[in-house]
Enzyme design. Structure first.
Site, mmCIF file in Angstrom:
data_model
loop_
_atom_site.group_PDB
_atom_site.id
_atom_site.type_symbol
_atom_site.label_atom_id
_atom_site.label_comp_id
_atom_site.label_asym_id
_atom_site.label_seq_id
_atom_site.Cartn_x
_atom_site.Cartn_y
_atom_site.Cartn_z
ATOM 1 N N CYS A 386 0.840 -1.197 0.000
ATOM 2 C CA CYS A 386 0.000 0.000 0.000
ATOM 3 C C CYS A 386 0.881 1.255 0.000
ATOM 4 O O CYS A 386 1.511 1.558 -1.003
ATOM 5 C CB CYS A 386 -0.968 -0.028 1.184
ATOM 6 N N HIS A 512 -3.502 -5.236 0.060
ATOM 7 C CA HIS A 512 -3.026 -5.752 1.348
ATOM 8 C C HIS A 512 -3.061 -7.284 1.345
ATOM 9 O O HIS A 512 -4.026 -7.897 1.810
ATOM 10 C CB HIS A 512 -3.892 -5.212 2.489
ATOM 11 N N GLU A 514 -1.631 -9.314 3.207
ATOM 12 C CA GLU A 514 -1.581 -9.913 4.551
ATOM 13 C C GLU A 514 -2.944 -10.364 5.049
ATOM 14 O O GLU A 514 -3.031 -11.241 5.925
ATOM 15 C CB GLU A 514 -0.962 -8.925 5.554
#
Length: 541
Positions: A386, A512, A514
């Site tokens: 990001c 993102h 994750e």
């Protein structure tokens, strides 16, 4: 009829109710039942999207664009089930809904009160999640601590809920509490647990199971004492002592018989759990063959929970690569103010990989850019997420293109070279809450790129949380100096992935990743980042 498990907490906050819920969800799922989870947060914010990461920890983003409490991330990782906006509800959201109904006249002129209107709204949401998920078991976590003023409507609602289900066997209450060790006397104390349960019982809730958090083993006689004073069977007092890894908790709870007690109490068929994959995962995590050090350069490092999903994704990738990931936390502000090359080397020189995660605001941005330049020039594996990707674009524009004033309009609205600019559809937005580009969007990857090699497919769907994007007016020049756009959003030509040509592993992503990593299924980009870092480490020897 679905079964409902309500999880409350006592004595102090931060005991791990979310991990308890997630672990129990995993154990129930391993028995072949469909599960989901719901987190109630008692604060007045509508969602955590505008809250400081230093106060609240990370904001977890769901597939449908929900900005949620970090416990929702635990639910997804442990249960391997995608959650949504409805799986995290705050007091602010409940009150907003009730007030909107009052304005529409839904209450027919009645006096709107906490009981029954707020409690009815809470119960309605629980039922809605059950219906939408079609789960056999719904785990409901009540945030905060018993006795908090903010949590009283939620506790009253779940007390009422038990009396409204067809059978008393459809609801079970679990209370997570603390059994502290007093060093001066060398004793574990049960009195805080007794008082916490007494507080819970005073409002009409009798826990069926008590999970006792402690930093050491709780002797049998103390467990029996808790059972006696709290009116639960001795086997329903479940010790939950500190462990080396979060992923050991489900196995520890299985050993203590928690899932069997819960299934028996709820009238669910006893089934043999399938935990072979989870057990193998824990064994790999406990016995890595090698180590790797990752420098995580961010502005919120004072609270590690601000980057919880990033940390867990690194751990997942480490387990897959049979490596223990050691994180070197670097405050990006300390890399600013004319830091010397020697000081930068002292801070980052031991890193086998450098990761710059997401964030907002100008504070610390120059330190991130310095770290990215260091990774690029030294050939150290780099992963930008990001804002980390946006910082990599600014770094390339300044130091490779020679645009010394290159910046993002997030930081300098009238900058000379806005290589990062606000998305067109965001420029008319005035409210901050819930208005970013949120949730899963497709990304088309360029064959031959490192990202394409990692995923093994051309189109992927990843979760987003941003307002700014790469300014395509500079894209041709950036690509000419080696920063290639290798992933784009097909519908809007928005740059999603960049890579540095000629670098061993230099990848930046606008999304993102994750949020989609799982313990048993690490995210491809994290997996390959750790692999590249291990190769870099081996090359240093």
């Amino acid at each position: 009829m679905a079964k409902f498990i309500f999880i409350t907490g006592g004595v102090v906050s931060g005991l791990g109710k979310g991990i308890t819920a997630a672990s129990l969800g995993r154990l129930i799922k391993s028995r072949g039942y469909r599960v989901t989870a719901l987190k109630f947060d008692p604060y007045l914010n509508v969602d955590p999207g505008t809250m400081s990461p230093i106060q609240h920890g990370e904001v977890f983003v769901t597939e449908d664009g929900g900005e949620c409490d970090l416990d929702v991330g635990h639910y997804e990782r442990f249960m391997d089930v995608n959650m949504g906006k409805g799986n995290n509800v705050t007091t602010g959201k409940i009150y907003s809904s009730v007030i909107a109904k009052e304005r529409r006249g839904d209450y027919l002129g009645g006096t709107v009160q906490v009981i029954p209107h707020i409690t009815n709204e809470i119960k309605s949401h629980i039922r809605r999640v059950a219906e939408d998920s079609d789960a056999d078991v719904i785990l409901v976590e009540i945030g905060g601590t018993v006795g908090d003023i903010e949590g009283q409507p939620f506790l009253e609602a779940i007390r009422q809920f038990k009396n409204e289900v067809p059978s008393k066997d459809d609801v079970l209450f679990i209370h997570v509490t603390l059994v502290p060790y007093i060093a001066a006397s060398g004793e574990l104390k049960t009195k805080p647990t007794q008082h916490s349960v007494r507080e819970l019982r005073s409002i009409g809730i009798q826990p069926d199971v008590i999970v006792c958090r402690s930093d050491r083993e709780i002797p049998k006689d103390l467990r029996e004492k808790i059972a006696l004073f709290c009116d639960v069977p001795p086997e329903a007092v479940i010790p939950n002592e500190d462990l080396g890894s979060l992923y050991e908790v489900p196995l520890a709870m299985e050993k203590e018989g928690l899932a069997e007690i819960v299934c028996r109490r709820l009238g669910l068929d006893s089934r043999t759990p399938d935990l072979a994959e989870w057990e193998a995962l824990v064994q790999r995590a406990k016995h890595p063959e090698r180590e790797v050090e990752i420098a995580l350069v961010g502005k919120y490092v004072a609270l590690e929970d601000a980057y919880l999903s990033v940390v867990e994704s690194l751990n997942h990738a480490g387990i897959h690569n049979n490596a223990r990931v050691r994180i070197h936390w670097v405050d990006s502000e300390k890399l600013e103010n004319g830091i010397t090359p020697e000081a930068l080397e002292a801070c980052l020189g031991r890193a086998d990989g450098i990761l710059v995660p997401g964030g907002f605001g100008y504070r610390g941005i120059e330190g991130k850019i310095n770290a990215i330049r260091y990774a690029r020039e030294k050939g150290i594996p780099f992963f930008g997420i990001c804002m980390g990707m946006q910082s990599a674009v600014i770094e390339a524009a300044r130091n490779l293109l020679g645009l010394s004033k290159a910046n993002s309009t997030e930081f300098v609205t009238d900058c000379k070279d806005p290589v990062i600019d606000m998305m067109a559809q965001q420029k008319q937005v005035t409210d901050l809450g819930g208005t970013m580009r949120l949730g899963a969007f497709p990304c088309r990857l360029k064959p031959g790129s490192k990202a394409h090699a990692a995923y093994g497919t051309e189109v992927v769907h990843e979760r987003h949380r941003h307002r700014f994007e790469v300014n395509n007016a500079y894209l041709e020049r950036l690509e000419a100096v080696g920063l290639k756009a290798v992933g784009v959003w097909p519908e809007g030509n928005l740059v999603e992935v960049v890579e540095m040509e000629g670098h061993p592993w230099f990848v930046g992503v606008q999304f993102h990743p994750e949020f989609k990593s799982r313990p048993n299924r690490p995210h491809p980009l994290f997996r390959d980042f750790i692999k590249a870092a291990l190769e870099y480490r081996a090359g240093k020897k």
